[in-house]
Design an enzyme around this catalytic site. Structure first.
Site, PDB file in Angstrom:
ATOM      1  N   SER A   1      35.972  -4.517  -3.275  1.00 40.72           N
ATOM      2  CA  SER A   1      34.921  -5.652  -3.404  1.00 40.72           C
ATOM      3  C   SER A   1      33.981  -5.688  -1.995  1.00 40.72           C
ATOM      4  O   SER A   1      34.533  -5.814  -1.004  1.00 40.72           O
ATOM      5  CB  SER A   1      35.431  -7.063  -3.503  1.00 40.72           C
ATOM      6  OG  SER A   1      35.982  -6.984  -4.837  1.00 40.72           O
TER       7      SER A   1
ATOM      8  N   GLU B   1      32.734  -8.904   2.238  1.00 41.07           N
ATOM      9  CA  GLU B   1      34.076  -8.779   2.508  1.00 41.07           C
ATOM     10  C   GLU B   1      34.585  -7.382   3.249  1.00 41.07           C
ATOM     11  O   GLU B   1      35.484  -7.753   3.840  1.00 41.07           O
ATOM     12  CB  GLU B   1      34.796  -8.487   1.304  1.00 41.07           C
ATOM     13  CG  GLU B   1      36.369  -8.896   0.950  1.00 41.07           C
ATOM     14  CD  GLU B   1      36.681  -9.062  -0.280  1.00 41.07           C
ATOM     15  OE1 GLU B   1      37.715  -8.348  -0.724  1.00 41.07           O
ATOM     16  OE2 GLU B   1      36.324  -9.866  -0.974  1.00 41.07           O
TER      17      GLU B   1
ATOM     18  N   ARG C   1      39.792 -14.856   1.856  1.00 34.70           N
ATOM     19  CA  ARG C   1      39.519 -13.714   2.659  1.00 34.70           C
ATOM     20  C   ARG C   1      39.279 -13.854   4.132  1.00 34.70           C
ATOM     21  O   ARG C   1      38.358 -13.412   4.781  1.00 34.70           O
ATOM     22  CB  ARG C   1      38.375 -13.235   1.931  1.00 34.70           C
ATOM     23  CG  ARG C   1      38.368 -13.007   0.611  1.00 34.70           C
ATOM     24  CD  ARG C   1      39.697 -11.958   0.004  1.00 34.70           C
ATOM     25  NE  ARG C   1      39.702 -11.677  -1.238  1.00 34.70           N
ATOM     26  CZ  ARG C   1      40.521 -12.577  -2.076  1.00 34.70           C
ATOM     27  NH1 ARG C   1      41.283 -13.364  -1.544  1.00 34.70           N
ATOM     28  NH2 ARG C   1      40.492 -12.253  -3.185  1.00 34.70           N
TER      29      ARG C   1
END
Length: 302
Positions: free
Chosen positions: A216, A286, A167
């Site tokens: 998320s 995130e 990520r």
């Protein structure tokens, strides 16, 4: 005016909640949908010279906008949808929908984006956060990117000139993605489409897609699951204001009733503190919270 002579849609005092999958955010002073990468670059340079705040967003699937709104210019890339198919490659502009591209590649019998079929958002945003699922991510298929930098220059970078991690993309906060070239592998069309259908079924079963959310909220810690930790800490179903930890998946915060940005931020901080106290693990977000000023490119120094 900064936007004089530019092609594309312009809105004043536009509700940011309409640009976010979380459906949260106050009014943006000015929102502009450029129709070409040249227009985007020109607006960036004009805004820099006039010292006007500017930030870039795609489909708003991974951001939290402030309740008080945003000053300056908010650029939305969703009209940048140019695409050119090659020999198991594609050149595509930043505003193209990732899920649509995955489906179109699959229809051709091209493998590589099966993981992305259910991921909301644009190509540019997917690269900047190295979006992924089912054990795969964008890093596996990027050949090159065309980027806009703080001084207004546009640079094409090959894959070995920047880095990906979980990520993470090293270009974040330094440049904007204008377009990219992706690579694919030959595959069996029916098998690829079946894999994408299975991924979509899993996503529908396990994630609260029926409620406004931003995917998320936290990154998974090494060797563990953020959702597992949050659920174990007792946060599943708990809420602050209109923001609630999903009862379907604990790593999702949903907007149940006109949630405010402050509700989401308070819930995030409470979860982080509790998980840290109980398990000694610091969760990293995130999703991105946009407050004020530039996003995506650091403002050039005077």
């Amino acid at each position: 005016m900064i936007l004089n002579g530019m092609q594309g849609r312009v809105e004043r005092n536009y509700p940011l909640h309409l640009l976010s999958t979380w459906r949260i955010g106050g009014p943006a002073e000015t929102v502009y949908w450029p129709e070409s990468v040249e227009d985007l670059s020109n607006v960036w340079m004009r805004a820099q010279e006039a010292e006007i705040p500017v930030r870039l967003i795609g489909r708003g699937s991974n951001v939290l906008f402030p309740d008080e709104g945003l000053p300056g210019i908010t650029l939305v890339t969703t009209s940048l949808r140019g695409i050119e198919w090659g020999d198991y490659t594609v050149r595509v502009e930043a505003g193209y929908t990732l899920a649509r591209l995955a489906q179109e590649a699959g229809q051709r019998g091209w493998s590589g984006l099966e993981f992305a079929r259910g991921i909301p958002g644009s190509i540019g945003g997917a690269i900047m956060m190295n979006a992924g699922a089912h054990g795969d991510d964008m890093a596996s298929c990027v050949l090159s990117v065309s980027t806009l930098w703080a001084d207004g220059t546009i640079k094409k970078l090959e894959r070995d000139e920047f880095e990906f991690d979980y990520r993470f993309c090293s270009l974040r906060s330094h440049a904007w993605i204008l377009e990219t070239q992706l690579k694919f592998r030959p595959g069996e069309r029916e098998e690829i489409l079946r894999s994408m259908k299975e991924n979509l079924t899993k996503r529908t079963a396990n994630q609260p897609l029926e409620e406004p959310n931003a995917g998320s909220v936290f990154r998974n810690p090494p060797g563990d699951s953020a959702g597992r930790l949050i659920e174990a800490a007792g946060w599943k179903g708990k809420s602050i204001g209109g923001a609630k930890v999903s009862e379907k998946h604990a790593n999702f915060i949903v907007n149940t009733a006109q949630a405010k940005s402050k509700d989401v931020l308070a819930l995030i901080e409470s979860i982080k503190l509790d998980v840290q106290l109980k398990y000694g693990i610091t969760l990293q977000t995130e999703v991105e919270s946009i407050l004020t000023g530039n996003r995506g490119v650091t403002k050039k120094e005077e």
